[in-house]
Design a protein around this motif. Structure first.
Motif, PDB file in Angstrom:
ATOM      1  N   MET A   1       0.822  -1.229   0.082  1.00  0.00           N
ATOM      2  CA  MET A   1       0.040  -0.205  -0.148  1.00  0.00           C
ATOM      3  C   MET A   1       0.783   1.193  -0.021  1.00  0.00           C
ATOM      4  O   MET A   1       1.122   2.134   1.031  1.00  0.00           O
ATOM      5  CB  MET A   1      -0.892   0.204   1.167  1.00  0.00           C
ATOM      6  N   PRO A   2       1.485   1.849  -0.870  1.00  0.00           N
ATOM      7  CA  PRO A   2       2.373   2.724  -1.124  1.00  0.00           C
ATOM      8  C   PRO A   2       1.449   3.957  -1.067  1.00  0.00           C
ATOM      9  O   PRO A   2       0.592   3.808  -1.484  1.00  0.00           O
ATOM     10  CB  PRO A   2       3.052   2.579  -2.541  1.00  0.00           C
ATOM     11  N   THR A   3       1.723   5.202  -0.751  1.00  0.00           N
ATOM     12  CA  THR A   3       1.330   6.334  -0.724  1.00  0.00           C
ATOM     13  C   THR A   3       2.038   7.494  -1.364  1.00  0.00           C
ATOM     14  O   THR A   3       3.101   7.333  -1.893  1.00  0.00           O
ATOM     15  CB  THR A   3       1.169   6.898   1.002  1.00  0.00           C
ATOM     16  N   ALA A   4       1.294   8.648  -1.357  1.00  0.00           N
ATOM     17  CA  ALA A   4       2.202   9.742  -2.108  1.00  0.00           C
ATOM     18  C   ALA A   4       3.398  10.135  -1.405  1.00  0.00           C
ATOM     19  O   ALA A   4       4.332  10.746  -1.989  1.00  0.00           O
ATOM     20  CB  ALA A   4       1.225  11.045  -2.226  1.00  0.00           C
ATOM     21  N   MET A   5       3.174   9.870  -0.029  1.00  0.00           N
ATOM     22  CA  MET A   5       4.631  10.534   0.685  1.00  0.00           C
ATOM     23  C   MET A   5       5.656   9.521   0.572  1.00  0.00           C
ATOM     24  O   MET A   5       6.615   9.542   1.242  1.00  0.00           O
ATOM     25  CB  MET A   5       4.129  10.336   2.233  1.00  0.00           C
ATOM     26  N   ILE A  10       1.724  -1.724   5.215  1.00  0.00           N
ATOM     27  CA  ILE A  10       1.278  -3.109   5.130  1.00  0.00           C
ATOM     28  C   ILE A  10       0.196  -3.379   6.126  1.00  0.00           C
ATOM     29  O   ILE A  10      -0.053  -2.848   7.077  1.00  0.00           O
ATOM     30  CB  ILE A  10       2.462  -4.009   5.617  1.00  0.00           C
ATOM     31  N   THR A  11      -0.705  -4.059   5.400  1.00  0.00           N
ATOM     32  CA  THR A  11      -1.926  -4.471   6.009  1.00  0.00           C
ATOM     33  C   THR A  11      -2.022  -5.613   6.679  1.00  0.00           C
ATOM     34  O   THR A  11      -1.590  -6.541   6.174  1.00  0.00           O
ATOM     35  CB  THR A  11      -3.335  -4.475   4.932  1.00  0.00           C
ATOM     36  N   LEU A  12      -2.261  -5.654   7.751  1.00  0.00           N
ATOM     37  CA  LEU A  12      -2.161  -6.939   8.833  1.00  0.00           C
ATOM     38  C   LEU A  12      -3.756  -7.627   8.582  1.00  0.00           C
ATOM     39  O   LEU A  12      -4.611  -7.255   9.336  1.00  0.00           O
ATOM     40  CB  LEU A  12      -1.887  -6.557  10.295  1.00  0.00           C
ATOM     41  N   ASP A  13      -3.527  -8.592   7.992  1.00  0.00           N
ATOM     42  CA  ASP A  13      -4.988  -9.303   7.478  1.00  0.00           C
ATOM     43  C   ASP A  13      -5.136 -10.761   8.326  1.00  0.00           C
ATOM     44  O   ASP A  13      -6.141 -11.555   7.882  1.00  0.00           O
ATOM     45  CB  ASP A  13      -4.831  -9.713   5.989  1.00  0.00           C
ATOM     46  N   ILE A  89      -3.140  -1.376   9.811  1.00  0.00           N
ATOM     47  CA  ILE A  89      -1.909  -1.197   8.999  1.00  0.00           C
ATOM     48  C   ILE A  89      -0.715  -0.692   9.871  1.00  0.00           C
ATOM     49  O   ILE A  89      -0.925  -0.546  10.986  1.00  0.00           O
ATOM     50  CB  ILE A  89      -2.290  -0.158   7.919  1.00  0.00           C
ATOM     51  N   ILE A  90       0.562  -1.095   9.294  1.00  0.00           N
ATOM     52  CA  ILE A  90       1.570  -0.655   9.972  1.00  0.00           C
ATOM     53  C   ILE A  90       2.714  -0.409   8.626  1.00  0.00           C
ATOM     54  O   ILE A  90       2.705  -0.786   7.501  1.00  0.00           O
ATOM     55  CB  ILE A  90       2.267  -1.924  10.652  1.00  0.00           C
ATOM     56  N   THR A  91       3.494   0.769   8.854  1.00  0.00           N
ATOM     57  CA  THR A  91       4.406   1.035   7.850  1.00  0.00           C
ATOM     58  C   THR A  91       5.536   0.106   7.834  1.00  0.00           C
ATOM     59  O   THR A  91       5.891  -0.671   8.599  1.00  0.00           O
ATOM     60  CB  THR A  91       5.249   2.517   8.440  1.00  0.00           C
TER      61      THR A  91
END
Length: 308
Positions: A1-5, A10-13, A89-91
């Motif tokens: 899940m990359p962002t503009a910043m 990462i999604t913890l599923d 989520i977590i970076t």
């Protein structure tokens, strides 16, 4: 899940029906975390306060309890936040750091148990030389190495993982562990082999050493008088129970990572909760009740609190 910043999330599923049971999970895990911190810190403080517990055996127990609190703090605060958040989520950088601390404290647990086994071996098999061998300086060195060596070894994969490209941004778990390997576009064979070396050095090798040491202790105890057998049973049994418990938890972690796609989400979720709950809750109970000197101080503390 990359962002503009340019921050990767990462999604913890691995959570199970979190929308439905989020507050149940939160209360249950918050209560567990409070119990872990209170029980471990109580026994830890008893060892620090009372001078007759300033022996190597009790110092190692205090270090083990401190390590349990560190291990729990690596996982629980983030987990509690996830339970009440809309997105779990977590970076990626925080994920790598959590994984580093998780396995570093796990490796320290085995090395501390190995140091305790060595201490019991010297105490029972070489009682006359015990004060000379187990000096304060040696105990300090063993403690420092137990925390420092796993951390130094795990820096290598942590740095290596940070350089690899992610093709998947969903982790099938509730915290970051070695299953992040399955998220890379190309897995590094060198890092995989290095991971196996770490597993051998900080779990299998200490376990073999501990079992060998206690086998020698049992042989010596059986050949000696009743006092030696009693001493061996009183001081070694708690360590063996903790080793058995933690070895099972490590096996759980390996199974979950290797069979992530083959086991149901429910089984994976339940097993993961066992990994982060059992050992930190189990250790203070075992040492508080099974170690005679600690139990005496604990009983006195409880009676004093009840009297108030």
């Amino acid at each position: 899940m990359p962002t503009a910043m340019n921050v990767t999330y990462i999604t913890l599923d691995g959570h199970l029906e979190i929308e439905k049971y989020r507050y149940v999970y939160f209360v249950f895990m918050f209560t567990s975390y409070v119990l872990i911190l209170s029980s471990n810190s109580t026994v830890f403080c008893l060892i620090v306060i009372h001078r007759n517990l300033h022996e190597p055996m009790y110092v190692f127990i205090a270090a083990l309890l401190m390590n349990s609190m560190l291990f729990s703090t690596v996982v629980y605060p983030k987990l509690l936040i996830d339970f009440i958040s809309e997105k779990q989520i977590i970076t990626y950088e925080a994920c790598i750091f959590q994984m580093f601390l998780f396995y570093s404290s796990s490796g320290s647990e085995f090395l501390l148990l190995a140091a305790m086994a060595y201490d019991r071996y010297v105490s029972i098999c070489k009682p006359l030389q015990y004060p000379t061998i187990m000096r304060k300086r040696k105990v300090t060195v063993l403690l420092v190495l137990s925390w420092l060596v796993p951390a130094c070894h795990l820096v290598v994969p942590a740095v290596g993982y940070s350089q690899l490209k992610l093709c998947s941004f969903t982790l099938k778990g509730i915290y970051c562990n070695s299953s992040v390997n399955y998220n890379f576009c190309v897995t590094s064979r060198a890092l995989y082999i290095y991971g196996l070396v770490i597993l051998f050095n900080f779990s299998i090798l200490p376990m073999v050493f501990i079992l060998f040491t206690y086998t020698v202790i049992i042989i010596v105890a059986c050949r000696s008088g009743g006092d030696v057998r009693k001493k061996a049973a009183q001081t070694c049994l708690p360590h063996l129970l903790v080793l058995l418990n933690y070895s099972c938890l490590l096996t759980y972690d390996v199974i979950i990572v290797r069979l992530k796609s083959e086991i149901s989400k429910t089984v994976s979720f339940v097993m993961t909760l066992q990994i982060i709950m059992y050992s930190p809750l189990f250790n203070p109970v075992v040492y508080g009740l099974k170690m005679k000197e600690i139990y005496k101080h604990l009983k006195r503390l409880l009676c004093h609190a009840r009297g108030k």
